[in-house]
Design an enzyme around this catalytic site. Structure first.
Site: not given
Length: 307
Positions: A10, A31, A80, A116-117, A173
């Site tokens: 997403f 991917d 998550r 970003v992960s 974060h």
């Protein structure tokens, strides 16, 4: 620009769409799931005649197709689930990030990398370590997203246009992030002129729990619209060399009393990556909160046993 997005879930796919629709460069969507990135890329490309976009999106299961990318955006990994913290993702996502880093080092030794992960500050450290890229060329996306959430919550409370609100969130974060309410403004006026101290504290708490709030509502998975918009802002500042001041997870060498670590701080972001870290005049309490957040990140980095 050749921009490769690692992970076509997403976050990755929505980021690909946003970057492509802005015509910032050719996007390669990678991917490991066979045919999935190709299908998403084809679906987007079929809208090109309607949108009038000249750039292309290529879906691939071959990392070598991302060779010589100017920018890598790392979104791959587990998302998550309700009841999980970002730190809970550490072990599995660290393994995935290590493999990605090895491929980046193999195929693109002059790239910029946006991680970003989650947990983003820890994985940014890991990828910088594994790729051996200059530290200013590896950064994490978190502060832009956390700041956008804080800005939106303030605007929503005041029933005003979100664009009128400026705010900045520093630190890791996670639950230890540091929303700087003292620097938050509405058209240049401090938010303390509009909101009570109690209300500001409520909005700070909601900002810290912003990701968890969405995870709880979705029941399965995590946020991707706001994260992808935050990535876009960083990419656009790099591609267009806009030198925007944005909060990013950046390598600190004594900045804010943090040394040899990635943590969320305000930076000038341009074509060369993190071109400068801006040191704000923090109060003792604000500085201690930022350093405490850095200590939490450092404790998780230590779990990676990199040395």
């Amino acid at each position: 620009m050749k921009i490769s997005i690692i992970g076509a879930g997403f976050v990755g796919a929505t980021t690909a769409q946003r970057i492509w629709e802005k015509n910032l460069g050719d996007v390669f969507l990678y991917d490991i799931i066979e045919d999935m990135p190709q299908g998403k890329a084809l679906d987007m490309m079929e809208s090109a005649p309607i949108l009038g976009i000249e750039s292309k999106i290529v879906g691939t299961n071959r990392f070598e197709d991302c060779k010589d990318s100017d920018i890598f955006i790392i979104t791959s990994g587990l998302a998550r689930q309700p009841g999980m913290s970002r730190d809970d993702l550490l072990n599995r996502n660290a393994e995935i990030a290590s493999n990605v880093a090895e491929n980046i080092q193999r195929f693109s030794q002059n790239a910029l990398v946006i991680v970003v992960s989650n947990p983003v500050d820890v994985l940014t450290y890991l990828i910088a370590h594994k790729t051996k890229l200059p530290k200013h060329r590896v950064m994490g996306m978190a502060g832009v997203l956390d700041s956008a959430r804080f800005r939106y919550f303030i605007a929503s409370e005041l029933d005003i246009a979100p664009q009128a609100v400026q705010a900045m969130v520093l630190g890791g974060h996670g639950d230890e992030m540091v929303p700087l309410s003292r620097f938050a403004t509405v058209s240049g006026v401090g938010i303390e002129h509009f909101l009570s101290k109690e209300k500001i504290e409520q909005l700070i708490k909601r900002t810290r729990e912003g990701g968890a709030e969405i995870v709880k509502l979705l029941k399965k998975g995590s946020a991707y619209y706001a994260p992808s918009a935050s990535i876009l802002e960083m990419v656009e500042s790099i591609v267009k060399d806009q030198k925007r001041i944005l909060p990013c997870s950046a390598w600190c060498e004594g900045h804010y009393g943090v040394n040899g670590q990635y943590i969320g701080v305000p930076v000038i972001l341009g074509r060369n990556g993190v071109e400068k870290i801006i040191e704000l005049p923090l109060t003792e309490d604000e500085l201690e909160a930022l350093q405490e957040s850095a200590r939490h990140v450092a404790a998780n980095v230590a779990k990676l046993n990199l040395f």
